[in-house]
Design a protein around this motif. Sequence first.
Motif, PDB file in Angstrom:
ATOM      1  N   THR A 245       0.865  -1.184   0.000  1.00 38.09           N
ATOM      2  CA  THR A 245       0.000   0.000   0.000  1.00 38.09           C
ATOM      3  C   THR A 245       0.901   1.233   0.000  1.00 38.09           C
ATOM      4  N   ALA A 246       0.289   2.402   0.027  1.00 39.41           N
ATOM      5  CA  ALA A 246       1.066   3.630   0.234  1.00 39.41           C
ATOM      6  C   ALA A 246       1.839   3.520   1.543  1.00 39.41           C
ATOM      7  N   ASN A 247       2.965   4.206   1.634  1.00 36.23           N
ATOM      8  CA  ASN A 247       3.777   4.156   2.857  1.00 36.23           C
ATOM      9  C   ASN A 247       2.942   4.475   4.086  1.00 36.23           C
ATOM     10  N   ARG A 248       2.090   5.461   3.993  1.00 35.22           N
ATOM     11  CA  ARG A 248       1.273   5.881   5.142  1.00 35.22           C
ATOM     12  C   ARG A 248       0.134   4.909   5.438  1.00 35.22           C
ATOM     13  N   GLY A 249      -0.142   3.984   4.521  1.00 36.31           N
ATOM     14  CA  GLY A 249      -1.261   3.072   4.694  1.00 36.31           C
ATOM     15  C   GLY A 249      -2.394   3.402   3.732  1.00 36.31           C
ATOM     16  N   LEU A 250      -3.340   2.500   3.607  1.00 39.59           N
ATOM     17  CA  LEU A 250      -4.494   2.720   2.741  1.00 39.59           C
ATOM     18  C   LEU A 250      -5.213   4.007   3.122  1.00 39.59           C
ATOM     19  N   ILE A 251      -5.522   4.832   2.133  1.00 36.75           N
ATOM     20  CA  ILE A 251      -6.211   6.086   2.434  1.00 36.75           C
ATOM     21  C   ILE A 251      -7.581   5.812   3.048  1.00 36.75           C
TER      22      ILE A 251
ATOM     23  N   MET B  27      -6.950  -8.049  18.167  1.00 35.39           N
ATOM     24  CA  MET B  27      -6.225  -8.261  16.912  1.00 35.39           C
ATOM     25  C   MET B  27      -4.715  -8.247  17.141  1.00 35.39           C
ATOM     26  N   THR B  28      -4.246  -8.860  18.213  1.00 32.31           N
ATOM     27  CA  THR B  28      -2.818  -8.800  18.530  1.00 32.31           C
ATOM     28  C   THR B  28      -1.944  -9.361  17.412  1.00 32.31           C
ATOM     29  N   GLY B  29      -2.349 -10.489  16.833  1.00 37.36           N
ATOM     30  CA  GLY B  29      -1.526 -11.133  15.817  1.00 37.36           C
ATOM     31  C   GLY B  29      -1.526 -10.448  14.463  1.00 37.36           C
ATOM     32  N   TRP B  30      -2.387  -9.477  14.276  1.00 35.72           N
ATOM     33  CA  TRP B  30      -2.463  -8.774  12.997  1.00 35.72           C
ATOM     34  C   TRP B  30      -1.362  -7.721  12.865  1.00 35.72           C
ATOM     35  N   ARG B  31      -0.798  -7.304  13.986  1.00 38.19           N
ATOM     36  CA  ARG B  31       0.294  -6.330  14.034  1.00 38.19           C
ATOM     37  C   ARG B  31      -0.020  -5.061  13.256  1.00 38.19           C
ATOM     38  N   LEU B  32      -0.991  -4.328  13.757  1.00 38.98           N
ATOM     39  CA  LEU B  32      -1.387  -3.103  13.079  1.00 38.98           C
ATOM     40  C   LEU B  32      -1.674  -2.007  14.103  1.00 38.98           C
ATOM     41  N   GLY B  33      -1.007  -0.885  13.902  1.00 33.34           N
ATOM     42  CA  GLY B  33      -1.209   0.273  14.762  1.00 33.34           C
ATOM     43  C   GLY B  33      -1.210   1.532  13.925  1.00 33.34           C
TER      44      GLY B  33
ATOM     45  N   PRO C 262       1.114  -4.498   6.808  1.00 27.63           N
ATOM     46  CA  PRO C 262       0.501  -5.605   6.057  1.00 27.63           C
ATOM     47  C   PRO C 262      -0.842  -5.211   5.440  1.00 27.63           C
ATOM     48  N   THR C 263      -0.990  -5.508   4.164  1.00 30.77           N
ATOM     49  CA  THR C 263      -2.160  -5.060   3.410  1.00 30.77           C
ATOM     50  C   THR C 263      -3.453  -5.691   3.914  1.00 30.77           C
ATOM     51  N   ALA C 264      -3.478  -7.023   4.083  1.00 29.75           N
ATOM     52  CA  ALA C 264      -4.700  -7.699   4.524  1.00 29.75           C
ATOM     53  C   ALA C 264      -5.144  -7.186   5.889  1.00 29.75           C
ATOM     54  N   ALA C 265      -4.181  -6.938   6.767  1.00 31.40           N
ATOM     55  CA  ALA C 265      -4.517  -6.421   8.095  1.00 31.40           C
ATOM     56  C   ALA C 265      -5.174  -5.048   7.999  1.00 31.40           C
ATOM     57  N   GLN C 266      -4.763  -4.243   7.025  1.00 27.48           N
ATOM     58  CA  GLN C 266      -5.369  -2.919   6.866  1.00 27.48           C
ATOM     59  C   GLN C 266      -6.831  -3.018   6.433  1.00 27.48           C
TER      60      GLN C 266
END
Length: 387
Positions: free
Chosen positions: A61-67, A237-243, A267-271
Motif C-alpha cells: 500500500t502507500a507508505n502511510r497506509g491505505l487512504i 487483533m494482537t496477531g495482525w500487528r497493526l497500529g 501488512p495489506t490484509a490487516a489494513q
Amino acid sequence: MKSINRTIEHLKPSGIRKYFDLANAMEGVISLGVGEPDFDTPWHISAKAVESFEEGHTHYTANRGLIALRRQIANYYRNRYGIAYDPDSEILVTVGGSEAVDLCCRTLINPGDEVIVLDPNYVAYEPAILMAGGVPVRIPLTQEHDFKLLPEDLERAITEKTKAIIVNFPSNPTGGVMTREDYARLVPILKESGIYIISDEIYSELVFAGEFCSPASFDEIRDQVLVINGFSKAFAMTGWRLGYLLSNPELSEQLTKVHQFVIMSAPTAAQYAAIEALEHGMPDIAGMCKEYEARRNLICARLNRMGLTTNVPNGTFYVFANITSSGLSSDEFCVRLLEEQKVAIVPGTAFGESGEGFVRISYATSMEDIKEACARIDAFLKTLHND
C-alpha cells in the motif's frame, strides 16, 4: 569477531519472558501473565482480510497506509474523542504500536537527550529510548495516588535536556487512568517546557467508568503530542500487528521517512481488516469490555480479601497487586507461586524499580481460570503464613 552495538549488547531481555518460558515448560499452569485478549478476532473482521486475498489485494500500500483506513482512523478519533487529524498528512499506519514507539524515539531523540518515563512502565519504552541514544529519566508512580502522574513530579523531572515524555493511560501494568482534570493540571507545564508528549493510547477503549482523555485533546499542546494507538487490545487483533501514529504534519512527514525505509508499508490484509473493525466493530468492543469489567471486579475483591492490597483499576485488563504483606520480593513471589501452585504472573520489577512489592496480574482470561488461580494464590499465601 568484532563486537556488536554496545547498547544492544547491554540491553536486558524483557522481564516478562522469563515467566512465560518457565510456564511453557510446565503442565497445568494457569497463566495470568499474558497481555493479550483471550477473545478471538471477531469473524466479520477476519472475513474482510480473507476477502482482500480473494480480490488480489496482496501488494504494497502507500507508505502511510491505505487512504480508506486513514480516513476511518480520522473519523474514529474525531467522533470518539473529538480530536481532528488529517488523513493525508497527520496519520501513519504502522506495524503495531511497537513500531510506532520505535519511530517516535528514532525521529525525536538526539544522543544524550532525556526522555521521561513513568515508573512502572511498559517494558518496551526504555529500550526504545536507549537504542535511539537517549537517556531514560524515571518518575515513580505510587499506589497512594492511583498510579497517576502528578504535576509536581513532572515539573521536577524536566530539565534543559528533556526532549519528550512517554505517557500510557490507561496504563500497562497498573491499570491507572488519567482524567481530563488530571491532564489539565499538567498542560501548563508541558506547554511551557515545549517537550514532546508521546501518548500510548492502545488501551483507550478499555475504560470502565468515565471517559478516556487524550492529551492531544488540549489545543494548547496538540502539536506537541504524538498519539500511538492500534487494533490489538480493543479489537482482539494482537496477531495482525497493526497500529497507527497521529501527529502534526511536520512531525508526521519525518516519522513516515523512517517508516518507509524500515518497513515500506504495514501488512495489506490487516489494513482491510482494520477498516472493517472501525466501521462495524464497536459493538464487539462493548461486549468484551463488559466481560473484562466483571472479571476485574471478581479478581480485585478476591485479592483484597487475601490481604493483597489492590487498587481497582479503571482501565486495561491488568491489576497491580501489592504483595508486601507476603514478606517476599516481587520476583520471589512469582517464582514460588509458579513452582508451588502453577500460576504464572509477572513481577512488578519487570516494569521498573517502582514495581518492587507488586505483581501484575492479567484478567484477559476466562472467569473459570481466574477463580481457580485465585484459589491457588490463596492456598499459596496460607502456606507462607504457616512457614
